[in-house]
Design an enzyme around this catalytic site. Structure first.
Site, PDB file in Angstrom:
ATOM      1  N   LYS A  58     -11.818   4.726  46.760  1.00 16.19           N
ATOM      2  CA  LYS A  58     -10.997   5.081  45.610  1.00 16.19           C
ATOM      3  C   LYS A  58     -10.629   6.556  45.737  1.00 16.19           C
ATOM      4  O   LYS A  58     -11.271   7.292  46.482  1.00 16.19           O
ATOM      5  CB  LYS A  58     -11.730   4.787  44.314  1.00 16.19           C
ATOM      6  CG  LYS A  58     -13.085   5.420  44.190  1.00 16.19           C
ATOM      7  CD  LYS A  58     -13.846   4.764  43.049  1.00 16.19           C
ATOM      8  CE  LYS A  58     -15.210   5.388  42.882  1.00 16.19           C
ATOM      9  NZ  LYS A  58     -16.304   4.422  42.967  1.00 16.19           N
TER      10      LYS A  58
ATOM     11  N   ASP B 138     -13.500  10.900  44.183  1.00 19.31           N
ATOM     12  CA  ASP B 138     -12.913   9.558  44.237  1.00 19.31           C
ATOM     13  C   ASP B 138     -12.610   8.978  42.861  1.00 19.31           C
ATOM     14  O   ASP B 138     -11.896   7.983  42.752  1.00 19.31           O
ATOM     15  CB  ASP B 138     -13.765   8.601  45.091  1.00 19.31           C
ATOM     16  CG  ASP B 138     -15.190   8.470  44.604  1.00 19.31           C
ATOM     17  OD1 ASP B 138     -15.554   9.144  43.621  1.00 19.31           O
ATOM     18  OD2 ASP B 138     -15.948   7.709  45.235  1.00 19.31           O
ATOM     19  N   ARG B 139     -13.136   9.574  41.808  1.00 18.01           N
ATOM     20  CA  ARG B 139     -12.852   9.043  40.468  1.00 18.01           C
ATOM     21  C   ARG B 139     -11.752   9.856  39.787  1.00 18.01           C
ATOM     22  O   ARG B 139     -11.475  10.992  40.181  1.00 18.01           O
ATOM     23  CB  ARG B 139     -14.094   9.106  39.581  1.00 18.01           C
ATOM     24  CG  ARG B 139     -15.197   8.230  40.079  1.00 18.01           C
ATOM     25  CD  ARG B 139     -16.329   8.167  39.084  1.00 18.01           C
ATOM     26  NE  ARG B 139     -17.315   7.213  39.565  1.00 18.01           N
ATOM     27  CZ  ARG B 139     -18.208   6.605  38.808  1.00 18.01           C
ATOM     28  NH1 ARG B 139     -18.260   6.862  37.515  1.00 18.01           N
ATOM     29  NH2 ARG B 139     -19.056   5.745  39.322  1.00 18.01           N
TER      30      ARG B 139
HETATM   31  C1  G1P Z   1     -21.076   2.620  39.585  1.00 17.97           C
HETATM   32  C2  G1P Z   1     -19.830   1.983  39.034  1.00 17.97           C
HETATM   33  C3  G1P Z   1     -19.076   1.291  40.149  1.00 17.97           C
HETATM   34  C4  G1P Z   1     -18.789   2.274  41.282  1.00 17.97           C
HETATM   35  C5  G1P Z   1     -20.077   2.929  41.722  1.00 17.97           C
HETATM   36  C6  G1P Z   1     -19.833   3.999  42.774  1.00 17.97           C
HETATM   37  O1  G1P Z   1     -21.926   1.635  40.121  1.00 17.97           O
HETATM   38  O2  G1P Z   1     -20.135   1.076  38.009  1.00 17.97           O
HETATM   39  O3  G1P Z   1     -17.894   0.766  39.623  1.00 17.97           O
HETATM   40  O4  G1P Z   1     -18.221   1.615  42.372  1.00 17.97           O
HETATM   41  O5  G1P Z   1     -20.729   3.526  40.608  1.00 17.97           O
HETATM   42  O6  G1P Z   1     -19.018   5.024  42.307  1.00 17.97           O
HETATM   43  P1  G1P Z   1     -23.175   1.028  39.321  1.00 17.97           P
HETATM   44  O7  G1P Z   1     -24.035   2.194  38.908  1.00 17.97           O
HETATM   45  O8  G1P Z   1     -22.614   0.357  38.118  1.00 17.97           O
HETATM   46  O9  G1P Z   1     -23.823   0.080  40.284  1.00 17.97           O
HETATM   47 ZN    ZN Z   2     -17.468   9.536  43.224  1.00 17.37          ZN
END
Ligand code: G1P
Ligand code: ZN
Length: 544
Positions: free
Chosen positions: A376, A281-282
């Site tokens: 995403k 997803d990234r």
């Molecule tokens: C992190 C990212 C966030 C994303 C999530 C899941 O979360 O910052 O944008 O949606 O991973 O992939 P966080 O560890 O900051 O809570």
């Molecule tokens: Zn991911």
């Protein structure tokens, strides 16, 4: 065939985070840990009898075990059908698409995203609802509450489903359909993008490298980029999904994709480099001599989306997570469309997308996507970039520089302090929060005046719900910002994320090195929070 009810005792740590329940594999391997959590999910859902559940994961270690358990429990709990990716594989966006496409009741995504895998790595389970997106807090809160009091779970006493065999099987009277993980997703991409234009781009000698990081996007990228779009074989590297991601860390950033970055900065390197994470997803986008920050990428994709057939009528609006830079806000302003600032995590975009209020969403953490699914989508972002490059016939670097010359540039960085003592981290955030009311109107340095300082509260304009304490924001009158929040996805200790941003107008300087452009804000953030002194860390663990 028998349905068994097995007694169990609750665990007290099954609280879903930003994106499902992520834990060390060793935690998940405890007796009944998976079973308890799945039963807590099923107990929190209503009216799914006879309906369809989509199941798939990123192929990481323990996927195969958990998937068989999930299928047996889905059967015992009364689902009518399970759709599962061959070998248990589905990228997160493909799972979202299958839920929507087959009008399933929901889905289980087995992944810990970009966290390392293997016996000593992480595992995760996330429940997605019928719109294809992550369950909203209303459900995840109910799951946690249920997990704390659970006394038994239901499971079918059945043999394993043959996950390698495409087609229909049966588990305790429930239909199990094993599907090609790529086919439906690839067909969707073909409806959104100008495949002939991208094919022509590759045919003209455009060179690309795509690093699948031994994670889920390998099969998708091979099939779409090399199979359908004619990119030369070898364009996709590390394309075979492995349970431990080949020992790597499947997070597509400049730390873990440094070799690709270095290659793209050389004259003999390819024109375009991209990568995706564990569950697909990234995205990471690097043009020759130009890394595109995820926040800029969101703004650029939104500004150029109309060049792709799927968005030719224009986009309805843009949403970004609060810590993401405000670059996209300037695009929305120019296009005269809605702009929304939401808390971190994709689940907050779902309502806005469902209501048709936004078309494109993004997060600074390398996540971009659109209304085509409710997650995403890494390959989607890569294909939209390729579509834009193919139509504009310009390099990534030229496109980015033109964008800044039109909208100005938001210099942006994120500093992560990982595995900090949880008590120290929350104390630091609490103390800074207490200081906020006194900061408004104060001046720092030559030209920084605090315009607002708060702990972000989101009011969902669609369902009226409120999510408080979503991260500290200190905004300045010139558009600069300091944001500090605790990660909700870490599995050990606490991760402090510090986000810094300032704005250079369209006629300003756009060629500064990011960390030096943000130096003053970095120092001020430390001064206000006492970060270095309190954590004992002199440097962040990761800078993105
Ligand atoms: C992190 C990212 C966030 C994303 C999530 C899941 O979360 O910052 O944008 O949606 O991973 O992939 P966080 O560890 O900051 O809570
Ligand atoms: Zn991911």
């Amino acid at each position: 065939m028998t349905i068994q009810t097995i007694n169990t005792t609750p665990y007290d740590d099954q609280k879903p985070g930003t994106s499902g329940l992520r834990k060390r594999v060793k935690v998940y391997q405890q007796e009944n840990y998976v079973e308890n959590y799945l039963q807590a999910i099923f107990d929190s859902l209503e009216d799914f009898q006879g309906k369809t559940l989509v199941i798939g994961g990123d192929g990481r270690f323990y996927n195969d075990v958990a998937i068989q358990t999930a299928i047996r429990m889905a059967a015992a709990n009364g689902f009518g059908k399970v759709i599962v990716g061959q070998e248990g594989l589905l990228s997160t966006p493909a799972a979202s698409h299958l839920i929507r496409h087959y009008k399933a009741f929901g889905g289980l995504v087995l992944s810990a995203s970009h966290n390392p895998g293997g016996p000593d790595g992480d595992f995760g389970i996330k429940y997605n609802i019928g719109n294809g997106g992550p369950a909203p807090e209303k459900i995840t809160d109910a799951v946690f509450a249920r997990s704390k009091v659970i006394e038994s779970y239901k499971i079918a006493n059945e043999r394993d489903v043959e996950l390698g065999r495409l087609g229909i099987q049966n588990s305790a009277g429930m239909i199990v359909e094993v599907v090609d993980p790529v086919a439906d997703y690839a067909a969707l991409m073909e409806t959104l993008f100008d495949f002939p234009a991208i094919e022509a781009l590759f045919a003209s000698g455009f060179r690309m490298t795509f690093d699948a990081m031994h994670a889920i996007t390998g099969p998708y990228a091979h099939a779409i980029l090399e199979g359908r779009l004619g990119a030369p074989v070898g364009t996709v590297v590390n394309g075979k999904p492995l349970p431990d991601f080949g020992g790597g860390h499947p997070d597509p950033n400049l730390v873990y994709c440094k070799d690709m970055f270095d290659l793209l900065m050389t004259p003999e390197g390819p024109d375009f480099g991209a990568a995706s994470d564990g569950d697909g997803d990234r995205n990471l986008i690097i043009g020759k001599n130009r890394f595109v920050t995820p926040s800029d990428s969101l703004a650029l994709l939104a500004a150029n989306a109309h060049l792709a057939p799927g968005y030719k009528g224009g986009i309805a609006g843009i949403a970004r997570s609060m810590p993401t830079s405000a670059a996209a806000d300037r695009v929305a302003e120019k296009l005269g469309i809605e702009m929304h600032e939401t808390p971190t995590g994709w689940k907050f975009f779902g309502n806005l997308l469902d209501a048709g209020r936004v078309t494109i969403c993004g997060e600074e953490s390398a996540g971009t996507g659109s209304s085509h699914v409710r997650e995403k989508d890494g390959l989607w972002a890569v294909l939209l970039w390729l579509n834009i490059v193919a139509v504009r016939k310009q390099s990534v670097d030229e496109i980015v520089r033109e964008h800044w010359a039109t909208y100005g540039r938001n210099y942006y960085t994120r500093h992560d302090y990982e595995e900090v003592d949880a008590g120290i981290a929350s104390g630091l955030v609490d103390d800074l929060r207490a200081k906020l009311p006194g900061l408004v109107g104060q001046n720092f340095g030559d030209d920084l005046q605090v315009a607002y300082a708060d702990d972000f509260t989101y009011h969902d304009p669609v369902d009226g719900s409120t999510s408080a304490k979503q991260g500290i924001r200190i905004g300045f009158t010139d558009g600069s910002r300091i944001v500090l929040r605790l990660s909700g996805t870490g599995t050990v200790g606490a991760t402090l994320r510090l986000y810094l941003e300032n704005y250079e107008a369209a006629d300003g300087r756009h060629d500064l090195e990011t960390q030096s452009a943000l130096e003053e804000l970095i120092e001020l953030a430390d001064q206000l929070s006492g970060l270095k002194q309190r954590t004992g860390r002199q440097e962040p663990s990761v800078i993105t």
